[in-house]
Design a protein around this motif. Structure first.
Motif, PDB file in Angstrom:
ATOM      1  N   ALA A  60       0.814  -1.223   0.000  1.00 59.49           N
ATOM      2  CA  ALA A  60       0.000   0.000   0.000  1.00 59.49           C
ATOM      3  C   ALA A  60       0.842   1.264   0.000  1.00 59.49           C
ATOM      4  CB  ALA A  60      -0.964  -0.013   1.185  1.00 59.49           C
ATOM      5  N   GLY A  61       1.875   1.304  -0.814  1.00 58.73           N
ATOM      6  CA  GLY A  61       2.692   2.508  -0.952  1.00 58.73           C
ATOM      7  C   GLY A  61       3.791   2.670   0.081  1.00 58.73           C
ATOM      8  N   ASP A 105      -5.581  -6.234   9.353  1.00 61.74           N
ATOM      9  CA  ASP A 105      -6.471  -5.243   9.970  1.00 61.74           C
ATOM     10  C   ASP A 105      -5.713  -3.980  10.394  1.00 61.74           C
ATOM     11  OD1 ASP A 105      -8.630  -6.977   9.675  1.00 61.74           O
ATOM     12  OD2 ASP A 105      -8.249  -7.915  11.619  1.00 61.74           O
ATOM     13  N   ASN A 106      -4.897  -3.425   9.500  1.00 58.31           N
ATOM     14  CA  ASN A 106      -4.119  -2.198   9.734  1.00 58.31           C
ATOM     15  C   ASN A 106      -3.007  -2.349  10.759  1.00 58.31           C
ATOM     16  OD1 ASN A 106      -5.533  -0.630   7.835  1.00 58.31           O
ATOM     17  ND2 ASN A 106      -7.156  -0.255   9.323  1.00 58.31           N
ATOM     18  N   ASN A 123      -0.315   1.517  12.791  1.00 58.74           N
ATOM     19  CA  ASN A 123       0.875   2.300  12.455  1.00 58.74           C
ATOM     20  C   ASN A 123       1.381   3.137  13.628  1.00 58.74           C
ATOM     21  OD1 ASN A 123       2.876   3.037  10.499  1.00 58.74           O
ATOM     22  ND2 ASN A 123       1.869   5.025  10.306  1.00 58.74           N
ATOM     23  N   ASN A 124       1.021   2.805  14.838  1.00 62.36           N
ATOM     24  CA  ASN A 124       1.456   3.554  16.016  1.00 62.36           C
ATOM     25  C   ASN A 124       2.612   2.803  16.681  1.00 62.36           C
ATOM     26  OD1 ASN A 124       1.853   4.943  18.369  1.00 62.36           O
ATOM     27  ND2 ASN A 124      -0.251   4.774  19.091  1.00 62.36           N
ATOM     28  N   ILE A 125       3.830   3.130  16.305  1.00 57.73           N
ATOM     29  CA  ILE A 125       5.008   2.426  16.813  1.00 57.73           C
ATOM     30  C   ILE A 125       5.110   2.533  18.335  1.00 57.73           C
ATOM     31  CG2 ILE A 125       6.587   4.375  16.470  1.00 57.73           C
ATOM     32  CD1 ILE A 125       7.439   0.634  15.991  1.00 57.73           C
TER      33      ILE A 125
END
Length: 133
Positions: A60-61, A105-106, A123-125
């Motif tokens: 996804a990029g 699921d993201n 995406n929350n490291i």
């Protein structure tokens, strides 16, 4: 400190830490299956290890990659880049090498050679946690 340049040179700090947006460096400790961020953890920016990619996947990029550090067999790392820009990177001196990634699921799910999975929800490291078998 230019973290992206270090990664491009296949080097990174030999410490339990993450870097966010190529500049913010935060130390952490592993407590059970949780990562506890701790600014008191000293990251010696002169203590580097070579890093070797075991995988790199475009999803996804974004590019998700991971592998191992040369300093010790238990050292592993993974990162996410978008359009050549470093979103975040994590290195652990205790994880073992990272060998693959899945996006479910993201959530990015980075698996180690020892069977543990490090999960970055949405995406929350800074919310990373570990699942073990």
């Amino acid at each position: 400190m230019d973290v992206k340049k270090l990664i491009d040179q296949e080097e990174f700090f030999y410490a339990d830490c993450i870097a966010i947006n190529s500049c913010e460096l935060i130390g952490f400790e592993i407590n059970g299956n949780k990562i506890e961020f701790n600014n008191k953890v000293i990251v010696d920016t002169s203590d580097l290890t070579y890093i070797f990619k075991n995988f790199s996947v475009d999803i996804a990029g974004s590019t998700y990659a991971g592998g191992e550090g040369a300093s010790h067999g238990s050292c592993g790392f993974f990162y996410k880049k978008t359009d050549g820009y470093l979103d975040w990177i994590l290195i652990s001196t205790e994880s073992n090498p990272f060998v693959r990634v899945e996006i479910i699921d993201n959530d990015a799910r980075f698996s180690t050679s020892s069977g543990a999975t490090w999960i970055i929800p949405n995406n929350n490291i800074q919310a990373v946690y570990i699942e073990t078998n």
